[in-house]
Design a protein around this motif. Sequence first.
Motif, PDB file in Angstrom:
ATOM      1  N   ASP A  61      54.074 -16.890  22.542  1.00 54.20           N
ATOM      2  CA  ASP A  61      54.583 -17.462  21.292  1.00 54.20           C
ATOM      3  C   ASP A  61      54.752 -18.972  21.389  1.00 54.20           C
ATOM      4  OD1 ASP A  61      54.626 -15.079  19.856  1.00 54.20           O
ATOM      5  OD2 ASP A  61      56.584 -14.532  20.654  1.00 54.20           O
ATOM      6  N   GLY A  62      53.798 -19.632  22.014  1.00 57.36           N
ATOM      7  CA  GLY A  62      53.764 -21.086  22.033  1.00 57.36           C
ATOM      8  C   GLY A  62      54.607 -21.755  23.078  1.00 57.36           C
ATOM      9  N   ALA A  63      55.239 -20.982  23.961  1.00 55.78           N
ATOM     10  CA  ALA A  63      56.100 -21.565  24.987  1.00 55.78           C
ATOM     11  C   ALA A  63      55.705 -21.034  26.364  1.00 55.78           C
ATOM     12  CB  ALA A  63      57.567 -21.245  24.710  1.00 55.78           C
ATOM     13  N   PRO A  64      55.753 -21.891  27.400  1.00 56.84           N
ATOM     14  CA  PRO A  64      55.463 -21.408  28.750  1.00 56.84           C
ATOM     15  C   PRO A  64      56.395 -20.271  29.130  1.00 56.84           C
ATOM     16  CG  PRO A  64      55.561 -23.811  28.703  1.00 56.84           C
ATOM     17  CD  PRO A  64      56.055 -23.335  27.366  1.00 56.84           C
ATOM     18  N   ILE A  65      55.889 -19.311  29.891  1.00 61.42           N
ATOM     19  CA  ILE A  65      56.752 -18.216  30.334  1.00 61.42           C
ATOM     20  C   ILE A  65      57.869 -18.769  31.212  1.00 61.42           C
ATOM     21  CG2 ILE A  65      54.946 -16.477  30.171  1.00 61.42           C
ATOM     22  CD1 ILE A  65      54.701 -16.610  33.241  1.00 61.42           C
ATOM     23  N   ASP A  66      59.012 -18.129  31.145  1.00 61.50           N
ATOM     24  CA  ASP A  66      60.134 -18.608  31.955  1.00 61.50           C
ATOM     25  C   ASP A  66      59.987 -18.128  33.397  1.00 61.50           C
ATOM     26  OD1 ASP A  66      61.149 -15.934  32.105  1.00 61.50           O
ATOM     27  OD2 ASP A  66      62.281 -16.238  30.258  1.00 61.50           O
ATOM     28  N   ASP A  67      60.795 -18.704  34.267  1.00 59.29           N
ATOM     29  CA  ASP A  67      60.685 -18.399  35.691  1.00 59.29           C
ATOM     30  C   ASP A  67      60.970 -16.931  35.993  1.00 59.29           C
ATOM     31  OD1 ASP A  67      59.988 -20.993  36.306  1.00 59.29           O
ATOM     32  OD2 ASP A  67      62.014 -21.607  36.896  1.00 59.29           O
ATOM     33  N   GLU A  68      61.928 -16.361  35.293  1.00 59.84           N
ATOM     34  CA  GLU A  68      62.281 -14.971  35.549  1.00 59.84           C
ATOM     35  C   GLU A  68      61.100 -14.045  35.272  1.00 59.84           C
ATOM     36  OE1 GLU A  68      65.696 -11.687  34.302  1.00 59.84           O
ATOM     37  OE2 GLU A  68      65.843 -13.755  33.587  1.00 59.84           O
ATOM     38  N   ARG A  69      60.405 -14.279  34.153  1.00 56.61           N
ATOM     39  CA  ARG A  69      59.239 -13.451  33.827  1.00 56.61           C
ATOM     40  C   ARG A  69      58.119 -13.699  34.834  1.00 56.61           C
ATOM     41  NH1 ARG A  69      57.344 -10.799  29.052  1.00 56.61           N
ATOM     42  NH2 ARG A  69      59.061 -11.697  27.857  1.00 56.61           N
ATOM     43  N   LEU A  70      57.927 -14.957  35.219  1.00 55.63           N
ATOM     44  CA  LEU A  70      56.899 -15.285  36.208  1.00 55.63           C
ATOM     45  C   LEU A  70      57.105 -14.483  37.484  1.00 55.63           C
ATOM     46  CD1 LEU A  70      54.561 -17.153  37.257  1.00 55.63           C
ATOM     47  CD2 LEU A  70      56.364 -18.708  38.041  1.00 55.63           C
ATOM     48  N   VAL A  71      58.336 -14.479  37.981  1.00 56.20           N
ATOM     49  CA  VAL A  71      58.636 -13.786  39.243  1.00 56.20           C
ATOM     50  C   VAL A  71      58.508 -12.271  39.063  1.00 56.20           C
ATOM     51  CG1 VAL A  71      60.447 -13.281  40.917  1.00 56.20           C
ATOM     52  CG2 VAL A  71      60.105 -15.636  40.100  1.00 56.20           C
ATOM     53  N   ARG A  72      59.073 -11.756  37.980  1.00 55.48           N
ATOM     54  CA  ARG A  72      59.047 -10.308  37.764  1.00 55.48           C
ATOM     55  C   ARG A  72      57.620  -9.786  37.661  1.00 55.48           C
ATOM     56  NH1 ARG A  72      58.723  -7.256  33.182  1.00 55.48           N
ATOM     57  NH2 ARG A  72      59.202  -8.981  31.777  1.00 55.48           N
ATOM     58  N   MET A  73      56.782 -10.479  36.917  1.00 57.70           N
ATOM     59  CA  MET A  73      55.412 -10.015  36.738  1.00 57.70           C
ATOM     60  C   MET A  73      54.594 -10.199  38.012  1.00 57.70           C
ATOM     61  SD  MET A  73      55.405  -8.602  33.860  1.00 57.70           S
ATOM     62  CE  MET A  73      53.678  -8.158  34.008  1.00 57.70           C
ATOM     63  N   TRP A  74      54.878 -11.258  38.764  1.00 54.68           N
ATOM     64  CA  TRP A  74      54.168 -11.423  40.036  1.00 54.68           C
ATOM     65  C   TRP A  74      54.508 -10.275  40.984  1.00 54.68           C
ATOM     66  CZ3 TRP A  74      50.179 -13.665  42.110  1.00 54.68           C
ATOM     67  CH2 TRP A  74      50.046 -13.666  43.505  1.00 54.68           C
ATOM     68  N   ASP A  75      55.776  -9.919  41.023  1.00 53.93           N
ATOM     69  CA  ASP A  75      56.174  -8.816  41.892  1.00 53.93           C
ATOM     70  C   ASP A  75      55.548  -7.497  41.440  1.00 53.93           C
ATOM     71  OD1 ASP A  75      57.627 -10.513  43.489  1.00 53.93           O
ATOM     72  OD2 ASP A  75      59.559 -10.059  42.559  1.00 53.93           O
ATOM     73  N   ASP A  76      55.278  -7.377  40.143  1.00 56.86           N
ATOM     74  CA  ASP A  76      54.619  -6.176  39.626  1.00 56.86           C
ATOM     75  C   ASP A  76      53.156  -6.089  40.060  1.00 56.86           C
ATOM     76  OD1 ASP A  76      56.821  -5.166  38.394  1.00 56.86           O
ATOM     77  OD2 ASP A  76      56.200  -5.639  36.350  1.00 56.86           O
ATOM     78  N   VAL A  77      52.467  -7.213  40.128  1.00 57.03           N
ATOM     79  CA  VAL A  77      51.016  -7.181  40.360  1.00 57.03           C
ATOM     80  C   VAL A  77      50.612  -7.510  41.794  1.00 57.03           C
ATOM     81  CG1 VAL A  77      50.629  -7.856  37.955  1.00 57.03           C
ATOM     82  CG2 VAL A  77      50.540  -9.612  39.731  1.00 57.03           C
ATOM     83  N   SER A  78      51.491  -8.128  42.573  1.00 56.18           N
ATOM     84  CA  SER A  78      51.064  -8.705  43.852  1.00 56.18           C
ATOM     85  C   SER A  78      50.581  -7.644  44.841  1.00 56.18           C
ATOM     86  CB  SER A  78      52.190  -9.530  44.467  1.00 56.18           C
ATOM     87  OG  SER A  78      53.356  -8.760  44.669  1.00 56.18           O
TER      88      SER A  78
END
Length: 489
Positions: free
Chosen positions: A129-146
Amino acid sequence: MIDAFSRGDRDERDEAFEPDADDLIADLETDGGGVPDADELEADVERVLEALYSRIGEGSPEPRLHATRRVVELLGDVHEAYPVVHVTGTNGKTSTSRMIESILRAAGLRTGLITSPHIERLNERIQLDGAPIDDERLVRMWDDVSHVLDLVDRELEQQHEQPLTFFEALTVLSLAVFADAPVDVAVIEVGMGGEWDSTNVVRGDVAVFTPIGLDHMDRLGNTLAEIAATKAGIVKDGASVVSAEQAPEALEVLAARAADRDASFAVVGTDARLTADATAVGGRLISVQGLAGSYQDLFLPLFGAHQSQNAALAIAAVEAFFGGERELAHDVLEEGVAEVRSPGRLEAIAKDPLVLIDAAHNPHGATALATAIEENFAFDKLVLVFGALEGKDAEGIIRALEPVIDHIVVTESDSPRARHAEELAEDVRSWTSLEIDVEPELDRALDLARGLAGRGDDNASQQGVLVAGSITVIGAAKTIAREEGWLSV
């Protein structure tokens, strides 16, 4: 609209991978744990960045799709969960992508956006929605896919191939973020080329081509036709193709690819066009004849006639996304265009003197930048802070900018691909008669340039500093301005 959930073509090499782990991702849902404190979150972000940057860098992409496709399939086909507008070209990709996203968001859709590279923080590359993802989402999603990335790394090793690269891993992370959100549509900018770029695992319902020029020739080809053929690889069966005006040899390749894929093909300048374009306070005032409607007096808050052309392409692409036959609501389009922001594209980051940063890193982009400066500013003196990466046409950039600059300060970024300032300066001296200073430390180079431009003078508004030549240089310059307290935007 084209079926958003049908599969694109598969690389024949994918036959080497036989999915045998349907339950590998059963534990990929959010764990529901508590929110980490600031120190924990900062440490987690550093962990993610270290994991990403330890992979093969963007300067050495692997020409393959099967590796990325293997990961996204193991993650539950996250690349097929939403329709996609896929954007490639040589110049203007990021600005055009941002315009498309902004218009789609104004139309009420939840949007995802992938652009590259970032200016300051990696989060900028993945937006919701036009804004960079926040750090919390970055970390959570990385942990999901790594752990799935690690699994495919091991499979690749068994196949005697390189592990997933930085950009392949980042592509997977982005696509997973969009599926998790979830988004209604994703606007995805190609990293390099198109055919074998990792983003090409998606099925682009609309394929968008910005102007194609000679860049990355060691990877994409030695002629416009060869480069266009590589980029044309993003066109999928039955898609809608929208292109900017191109050189005849490039346009011929794109048209042939569209015909081969039974895709519609529209060209801005022929099937749609910019009908009015004027300099306005803070940007441009444009009118566009689109594929389905005519749109008058739209304010675009970006500088340069090239941005007006990008806007016409973006409008046509959005029309194509909605089927190509329906006129866009004027108030929606007006809002979407007016809300566009494109960091690092003739962006003012300071005053007294005015400091501009621009991502121009090839002659085509530098020529557009020079034209935009002439159109929108009346500098008595403009000092260029210049750094370049290995393999870039630094001479072409300097020659394009020379008519609008008065002095050059040669510097370098901390990128491992950055040309050393002293060595680069020797070349620059052979290309121009302008006065040149050398300062390898970027913070000192900026201080020197601001002083040369007349910081604090009565006519400071007529004097300025331009930072260009490398995206790594402009990103670091913006960070320095913030940390030293002279960022004024």
